[in-house]
Design a protein around this motif. Structure first.
Motif, PDB file in Angstrom:
ATOM      1  N   GLN A  19       0.836  -1.186   0.000  1.00 45.84           N
ATOM      2  CA  GLN A  19       0.000   0.000   0.000  1.00 45.84           C
ATOM      3  C   GLN A  19       0.876   1.241   0.000  1.00 45.84           C
ATOM      4  OE1 GLN A  19      -3.234   0.198   2.630  1.00 45.84           O
ATOM      5  NE2 GLN A  19      -4.133  -1.698   1.921  1.00 45.84           N
ATOM      6  N   GLN A  20       0.461   2.225  -0.801  1.00 48.82           N
ATOM      7  CA  GLN A  20       1.211   3.452  -0.919  1.00 48.82           C
ATOM      8  C   GLN A  20       0.672   4.483   0.054  1.00 48.82           C
ATOM      9  OE1 GLN A  20       0.028   3.327  -5.070  1.00 48.82           O
ATOM     10  NE2 GLN A  20       2.154   3.658  -5.627  1.00 48.82           N
ATOM     11  N   TYR A 336     -10.306   7.266  -3.211  1.00 47.20           N
ATOM     12  CA  TYR A 336      -9.023   6.585  -3.000  1.00 47.20           C
ATOM     13  C   TYR A 336      -9.072   5.691  -1.758  1.00 47.20           C
ATOM     14  CZ  TYR A 336      -4.293   6.092  -1.105  1.00 47.20           C
ATOM     15  OH  TYR A 336      -3.150   5.605  -0.534  1.00 47.20           O
ATOM     16  N   ARG A 340      -8.686   1.738  -1.816  1.00 45.07           N
ATOM     17  CA  ARG A 340      -7.566   1.116  -1.121  1.00 45.07           C
ATOM     18  C   ARG A 340      -8.034  -0.088  -0.311  1.00 45.07           C
ATOM     19  NH1 ARG A 340      -4.410   4.926   2.966  1.00 45.07           N
ATOM     20  NH2 ARG A 340      -6.464   4.825   3.945  1.00 45.07           N
ATOM     21  N   SER A 348      -9.116  -1.352  -8.325  1.00 41.60           N
ATOM     22  CA  SER A 348      -7.738  -1.679  -8.684  1.00 41.60           C
ATOM     23  C   SER A 348      -7.045  -0.537  -9.422  1.00 41.60           C
ATOM     24  CB  SER A 348      -7.700  -2.946  -9.545  1.00 41.60           C
ATOM     25  OG  SER A 348      -8.428  -2.764 -10.747  1.00 41.60           O
ATOM     26  N   ARG A 351      -7.123   3.101  -6.681  1.00 38.44           N
ATOM     27  CA  ARG A 351      -6.323   3.177  -5.466  1.00 38.44           C
ATOM     28  C   ARG A 351      -4.855   3.539  -5.742  1.00 38.44           C
ATOM     29  NH1 ARG A 351      -5.262  -3.040  -3.388  1.00 38.44           N
ATOM     30  NH2 ARG A 351      -4.267  -3.843  -5.283  1.00 38.44           N
ATOM     31  N   ARG A 352      -4.520   3.749  -6.990  1.00 38.59           N
ATOM     32  CA  ARG A 352      -3.128   3.976  -7.345  1.00 38.59           C
ATOM     33  C   ARG A 352      -2.695   5.424  -7.099  1.00 38.59           C
ATOM     34  NH1 ARG A 352      -2.924   0.781 -13.178  1.00 38.59           N
ATOM     35  NH2 ARG A 352      -3.437  -1.295 -12.348  1.00 38.59           N
ATOM     36  N   HIS A 354      -0.079   8.142  -8.336  1.00 36.87           N
ATOM     37  CA  HIS A 354       0.760   8.380  -9.505  1.00 36.87           C
ATOM     38  C   HIS A 354       2.195   8.681  -9.080  1.00 36.87           C
ATOM     39  CE1 HIS A 354       2.248  10.433 -13.180  1.00 36.87           C
ATOM     40  NE2 HIS A 354       1.396   9.628 -13.802  1.00 36.87           N
TER      41      HIS A 354
END
Length: 507
Positions: A19-20, A336, A340, A348, A351-352, A354
């Motif tokens: 997870q970011q 987001y 997540r 999918s 939740r990214r 950049h």
């Protein structure tokens, strides 16, 4: 931005994907600016003042201070929750972790629906009420649609490109709004008094609204005139909780966010009421206010003259743009947060983070598309502003009522707070919040709110269909939220003392 790190397990039972995390760089003023910018008294009053005049008359402004007290009680409850669970997603996260993921998802979906419609309502105000007065052209449904679409696009591009730049723009805009609204209020009082254009007796007038039965509660399908006036404050003093939606990007969130929310509500409540008094007192002696589609702009121009009036209207445009910017930012963070947790359609992708912009870019684009769809739905309505304003008042009332009810039921099992607590004021605050929300929701029985209810029910149906599919694929057990230890980790990352979960805390 912090390095991605694995946390827990996935809903499918395997190891979770890394997870970011976004950078924790926001201080008190940024948090205050988010709350202040979302609420934006300039936006709310310019949008809804005309409706108050038509349904409640000038006397309707006296509902404002009562509304501020009610909304302040909600902000205090939200502050107590934000100090315990400082994670992006506010009500969605709180209800999911304390009551359960099913109710949490419902709360998240309602919040998403609210942010989508209120974004369009706010930006539509620029196109339909401010710009026609500023540039002296005839506003139509068509040109309002085009202008609103462009404004929504600009806000989405800014949010997607850089969080830091977005906050810098918002901080400047909030400062401009604060200075501009104070200056505008002072000038209206000063110039209005000097030119004899203030009539304080007008503050108690009902105008075209019958005085008989003015304070009556109404019937089964209609609310009384004074009751409808509460919607001005209820539409304006919302969104303060957006500061909590940026908890993972705020330094020391358990202390900073509750303080920012409460201070935003109090300052905006006082300044907004003074502005309403100035505008309403002047409206009694300005020709054409009752027939104007933009009564606040008409009063400003009538009292201060066209040049000064237009300068101040430019400041109002900046304020409203800032409000829409914060709403876009808050909506992006909610999408987001739900993605997540693998709870949102298209999670999918959404939740990214950049790599270059360090923003949830896909979620920003998604909010842009949703706003454009909502705008298209309302684009052919000649009463679009009222319908958007009504839906933008009903939805947060539902969110607040659900969150407060959860707090009442579960407050004994909440994790300990290291930043903010209601203490001995908890019971009085909860009583005020409960009574206020029950009264506010009863106003929406009025037949004039049929279109907003249809909008809400359609969105609920879409959400219910997706959630049924989610349950069918994973089952209820597959929707378990991350352990409450993640809350402790968030507090640790913020530099505060770790709070231990209380006995019986839901997982």
């Amino acid at each position: 931005m912090a390095d991605a790190a694995p946390t827990g397990t996935s809903p499918e039972g395997g190891d979770a994907a890394p997870q970011q995390r976004m950078a924790r760089e926001l201080g008190w003023y940024a948090s205050f600016s988010v709350a202040f910018g979302f609420v934006s008294i300039a936006t709310g009053i310019f949008t809804a003042y005309g409706s108050v005049l038509s349904t409640s008359g000038p006397r309707g402004i006296w509902a404002w201070p009562i509304t501020v007290i009610g909304q302040l009680s909600i902000a205090l409850v939200f502050g107590a929750l934000a100090a315990r669970i400082p994670i992006s997603g506010y009500s969605y996260q709180w209800v999911s972790r304390i009551v359960g993921p099913v109710w949490g998802w419902i709360m998240g979906w309602i919040s998403f629906a609210f942010l989508g419609v209120v974004l369009v309502a706010v930006d539509y105000t620029i196109a339909s009420t401010i710009l026609p007065e500023l540039f002296q052209y005839v506003g139509t449904v068509q040109n309002a649609w085009v202008i609103t679409a462009v404004v929504v696009l600009l806000q989405a591009l800014l949010v997607a490109s850089s969080t830091r730049t977005t906050h810098r723009v918002n901080n400047v805009a909030v400062t401009v709004q604060l200075i501009g609204m104070i200056a505008l209020t002072v000038l209206l009082f000063a110039v209005g008094a000097a030119t004899g254009k203030l009539d304080f007796g007008h503050l108690f007038d009902t105008a075209t609204v019958p005085a008989h039965g003015y304070y009556a509660l109404g019937g089964a399908t209609h609310a009384g005139p004074f009751a409808l006036a509460f919607l001005l404050g209820a539409f304006t003093i919302v969104g303060f909780e957006s500061a909590a939606n940026l908890a993972e990007e705020t330094k020391d969130p358990a202390r900073v966010i509750p303080k920012a929310m409460v201070q935003a509500v109090i300052s905006l409540g006082v300044l907004g009421f003074l502005f309403l008094i100035a505008v309403t007192a002047a409206a009694g002696r300005i020709h054409g206010v009752g027939e104007s589609a933009t009564p606040v702009a008409t009063v400003i121009t009538g009292v201060l003259g066209s040049v000064v009036g237009k300068i101040l209207l430019v400041l109002v445009v900046i304020s409203i743009f800032s409000c829409g910017l914060v709403i876009t930012l808050s909506g992006t963070r909610l999408v987001y947060a739900m993605s997540r947790d693998e709870r949102f359609p298209g999670w999918s992708l959404l939740r990214r983070i950049h790599g270059r912009t360090q923003t949830p870019l896909n979620a920003s684009v998604f909010m842009l598309l949703i706003a454009q769809i909502i705008l298209a739905v309302f684009s052919r309505s000649t009463d679009a502003l009222f319908e958007l304003f009504s839906a933008g008042t009903l939805l947060p009332a539902l969110i607040y009522a659900g969150t407060v009810a959860m707090y009442v039921a579960k407050r004994r099992s909440l994790p300990a707070s290291q930043g903010f607590s209601l203490g001995r004021w908890e019971t009085p605050v909860l009583i005020v919040a409960t009574v206020w929300l029950a009264y506010e929701l009863l106003i929406f029985r009025d037949a004039s709110f049929r279109a907003p209810w249809i909008y809400v029910l359609v969105l609920f149906a879409i959400g219910a269909a997706y959630f049924a599919g989610l349950l069918a694929r994973r089952g209820r057990a597959g929707l378990t939220m991350p352990d409450m230890a993640d809350v402790d980790r968030a507090l640790d990352d913020a530099g505060t003392t770790t709070a231990q979960p209380a006995e019986g805390t839901a997982r």
